[in-house]
Design an enzyme around this catalytic site. Structure first.
Site, short mmCIF file in Angstrom:
data_model
loop_
_atom_site.label_atom_id
_atom_site.label_comp_id
_atom_site.label_asym_id
_atom_site.label_seq_id
_atom_site.Cartn_x
_atom_site.Cartn_y
_atom_site.Cartn_z
CB CYS A 141 -93.44 4.04 -20.88
SG CYS A 141 -92.16 3.09 -20.05
CG HIS A 142 -95.09 0.91 -17.13
ND1 HIS A 142 -93.74 1.19 -17.24
CD2 HIS A 142 -95.18 -0.41 -16.83
CE1 HIS A 142 -93.05 0.08 -17.00
NE2 HIS A 142 -93.89 -0.90 -16.75
CD GLU A 172 -92.55 -4.17 -16.18
OE1 GLU A 172 -91.80 -3.55 -15.41
OE2 GLU A 172 -93.51 -3.65 -16.76
#
Length: 232
Positions: A141-142, A172
């Site tokens: 993910c991030h 996002e």
């Protein structure tokens, strides 16, 4: 768990989490599913897991990851698991661990990583040590925001020419944070020459390239962890 020595046959993994409870003025933290799911996948596979965070101590969680469909069975199990909760409240600081003590590193996500994974020299060096040693590296993910500053042994960007994914620019924008993150990870990966492989928003997607595994979003946690275990 949590720093105990394992025998020579048992694989040991550093599960690295954010220590940031905010991204600028936006309250956030780690995303619970992205910790709980790989944690249990590894435990079930007989792997020793050390929960690490940038600053050590209690790991902040994004409140959104504790509600609705985001609060998965693994999340529920994790919040009731005394061993897991002790590890979350007493995580080991990154500065106190060495890459040489582990067989692989797994970077959990959450928008908090945009605050303390991004351009973090200590974390970059930690990951680079795994890459140089030919060990497994995964980020979901991030979490992949940490990979933007990582290098291959020849000094070129880690993601250059590599098949990778991450929380997409589309996702996002969908969560309304495209203007608040320090960078759009997908865009930056492409600038570095990555062969980006995204899929439809919120669809499970994990991509493997050599010893590097990346996941797109929270729903990709299981696929990312499973792919990581294969190369571990």
């Amino acid at each position: 768990m949590g720093g105990q020595q394992s025998d020579a046959k048992t694989k040991r993994v550093a599960l690295v989490c954010t220590s940031a409870s905010a991204m600028g003025e936006h309250a956030t933290g780690a995303w619970l599913e992205e910790i709980a799911t790989p944690y249990y996948a590894m435990i079930d596979a007989g792997v020793d897991v050390d929960v690490i965070s940038i600053a050590g101590g209690s790991i902040p969680l994004d409140a959104a990851s504790l509600s609705g469909d985001f609060f998965t069975p693994d999340c529920d199990k994790f919040t009731k698991d005394e061993t897991a909760q002790k590890a979350m409240k007493n995580s080991t600081a990154l500065a106190k661990v060495k890459a040489s003590d582990y067989d692989g590193v797994y970077l959990a996500g959450g928008h908090g990583t945009c605050e303390d994974f991004y351009k973090n020299d200590a974390l970059t060096a930690f990951i680079d040590a795994f890459v140089a040693a030919g060990k497994a590296v995964a980020a979901d993910c991030h979490g992949p925001i940490a990979l933007l500053t990582c290098k291959k042994p020849d000094g070129t960007p880690l993601v250059s020419g590599a098949k990778v994914t991450c929380f997409t620019d589309s996702e996002e924008n969908a969560v309304g944070l495209a203007e608040k993150v320090p960078c759009l990870v997908e865009t930056e990966m492409k600038k570095l020459g990555a062969k980006f492989e995204g899929t439809a928003d919120w669809t499970p997607n994990a991509v493997t390239d050599g010893k590097l595994v990346t996941g797109q979003n929270p729903a990709s946690s299981k696929a990312c962890a499973d792919a990581f275990l294969v190369i571990l």
